[in-house]
Design a protein around this motif. Structure first.
Motif, short mmCIF file in Angstrom:
data_model
loop_
_atom_site.label_atom_id
_atom_site.label_comp_id
_atom_site.label_asym_id
_atom_site.label_seq_id
_atom_site.Cartn_x
_atom_site.Cartn_y
_atom_site.Cartn_z
N GLY A 18 2.70 4.26 -13.44
CA GLY A 18 2.13 3.20 -13.20
C GLY A 18 1.12 3.37 -12.32
O GLY A 18 0.31 2.04 -12.50
N GLY A 19 1.20 3.73 -11.27
CA GLY A 19 0.08 3.78 -10.60
C GLY A 19 0.21 3.38 -9.11
O GLY A 19 1.27 2.09 -9.61
N ILE A 20 -0.24 3.93 -8.56
CA ILE A 20 -0.20 3.30 -7.24
C ILE A 20 -1.68 2.90 -6.74
O ILE A 20 -2.47 3.71 -7.09
N ASP A 21 -1.49 1.96 -5.90
CA ASP A 21 -3.31 2.29 -4.59
C ASP A 21 -3.19 3.19 -4.21
O ASP A 21 -2.07 2.97 -3.11
N GLY A 22 -4.08 3.77 -3.70
CA GLY A 22 -4.39 4.55 -2.46
C GLY A 22 -3.48 6.51 -2.39
O GLY A 22 -3.14 6.51 -4.28
N THR A 23 -4.13 6.23 -1.39
CA THR A 23 -2.89 7.81 -1.75
C THR A 23 -1.64 7.80 -0.82
O THR A 23 -1.60 7.13 0.48
N ALA A 24 -0.37 9.25 -0.97
CA ALA A 24 0.55 9.15 -0.01
C ALA A 24 0.65 10.45 -0.49
O ALA A 24 0.77 10.86 -1.17
N ASP A 46 -3.01 17.79 1.09
CA ASP A 46 -4.45 17.17 1.08
C ASP A 46 -4.69 15.41 2.74
O ASP A 46 -3.16 15.26 2.71
N ASP A 47 -5.68 14.83 3.13
CA ASP A 47 -5.25 14.15 4.02
C ASP A 47 -5.10 12.77 3.28
O ASP A 47 -5.92 12.87 1.69
N THR A 48 -5.17 11.85 3.05
CA THR A 48 -3.93 10.25 2.37
C THR A 48 -3.75 9.64 3.13
O THR A 48 -4.32 9.63 4.85
N ASP A 49 -3.64 8.35 2.48
CA ASP A 49 -4.01 6.47 3.76
C ASP A 49 -2.66 6.88 4.45
O ASP A 49 -2.60 6.06 4.88
N VAL A 50 -0.90 7.42 3.52
CA VAL A 50 -0.38 7.61 4.48
C VAL A 50 0.64 9.03 4.16
O VAL A 50 0.58 9.32 3.12
N THR A 51 1.10 9.53 5.21
CA THR A 51 2.16 9.95 5.48
C THR A 51 3.80 10.00 5.50
O THR A 51 4.04 9.43 6.78
N LEU A 52 4.41 9.89 4.30
CA LEU A 52 5.76 10.20 4.82
C LEU A 52 6.55 11.18 5.19
O LEU A 52 6.67 12.51 4.05
N THR A 53 7.62 11.56 6.18
CA THR A 53 8.03 12.56 6.35
C THR A 53 9.93 12.46 6.09
O THR A 53 9.64 11.92 6.89
N ALA A 54 10.47 13.82 5.50
CA ALA A 54 11.48 13.16 6.24
C ALA A 54 12.33 14.96 5.16
O ALA A 54 11.30 15.87 5.64
N SER A 55 13.25 14.72 6.04
CA SER A 55 14.06 16.17 5.26
C SER A 55 14.25 16.10 3.24
O SER A 55 14.45 15.35 2.64
N ALA A 56 14.93 17.34 2.86
CA ALA A 56 15.31 17.26 1.97
C ALA A 56 16.18 16.13 1.20
O ALA A 56 16.19 15.75 0.26
N MET A 84 0.83 1.67 7.08
CA MET A 84 2.02 1.02 7.32
C MET A 84 2.28 -0.05 5.62
O MET A 84 3.16 -0.19 5.22
N SER A 85 0.66 -0.97 5.36
CA SER A 85 0.76 -1.52 3.69
C SER A 85 1.09 -0.51 2.27
O SER A 85 2.12 -0.96 1.84
N ALA A 86 0.53 0.68 3.02
CA ALA A 86 0.38 1.76 2.18
C ALA A 86 1.93 2.31 1.67
O ALA A 86 1.87 2.61 0.31
N ALA A 87 2.44 2.36 2.94
CA ALA A 87 4.45 3.03 2.83
C ALA A 87 4.83 1.85 2.31
O ALA A 87 5.89 1.94 1.55
N MET A 88 4.56 0.56 2.83
CA MET A 88 5.46 -0.74 2.03
C MET A 88 5.26 -0.44 0.23
O MET A 88 6.59 -0.67 -0.21
N LYS A 89 3.81 -0.71 -0.21
CA LYS A 89 3.78 -0.85 -1.04
C LYS A 89 4.67 0.96 -2.18
O LYS A 89 4.91 0.63 -2.85
N LEU A 90 4.91 2.05 -1.45
CA LEU A 90 4.95 3.08 -2.04
C LEU A 90 6.92 2.81 -1.93
O LEU A 90 7.04 3.38 -3.10
#
Length: 95
Positions: A18-24, A46-56, A84-90
């Motif tokens: 459905g699409g998201i606002d911004g980039t992650a 690429d550079d994005t609005d938010v980066t989320l890092t986790a283990s596999a 953080m707002s982009a992360a919450m939307k994601l």
């Protein structure tokens, strides 16, 4: 492209259809990274609005619903850098 990234792309594509606002960017430790831009999902760094890092393992749990993204963040299993707002939307798209 390794199997973990291929599986991650397959799991993410319908969730962001459905699409998201911004980039992650999801960084899967030891495996690579995935870019979400609008309604597209691809391998990249690429550079994005938010980066989320986790283990596999944590990432897989978030994709199949076994791991709540907010709880993963609160417990330190998911690291967030950037908007953080982009992360919450994601998180709402994934959860």
């Amino acid at each position: 492209m390794n199997d973990v990234i291929k599986q991650a792309l397959t799991a993410l594509a319908p969730k962001v259809a459905g699409g998201i606002d911004g980039t992650a960017k999801f960084v899967i430790e030891g495996e690579g990274s995935i870019i979400i831009d609008g309604d597209s999902v691809r391998e990249g760094d690429d550079d994005t609005d938010v980066t989320l890092t986790a283990s596999a393992e944590t990432f897989e749990g978030m994709m199949n619903g076994d791991v709540n993204p907010t709880m993963a963040f609160m417990s330190g299993k998911l690291k967030i850098d950037g908007s953080m707002s982009a992360a919450m939307k994601l998180a709402s798209v994934l959860g």
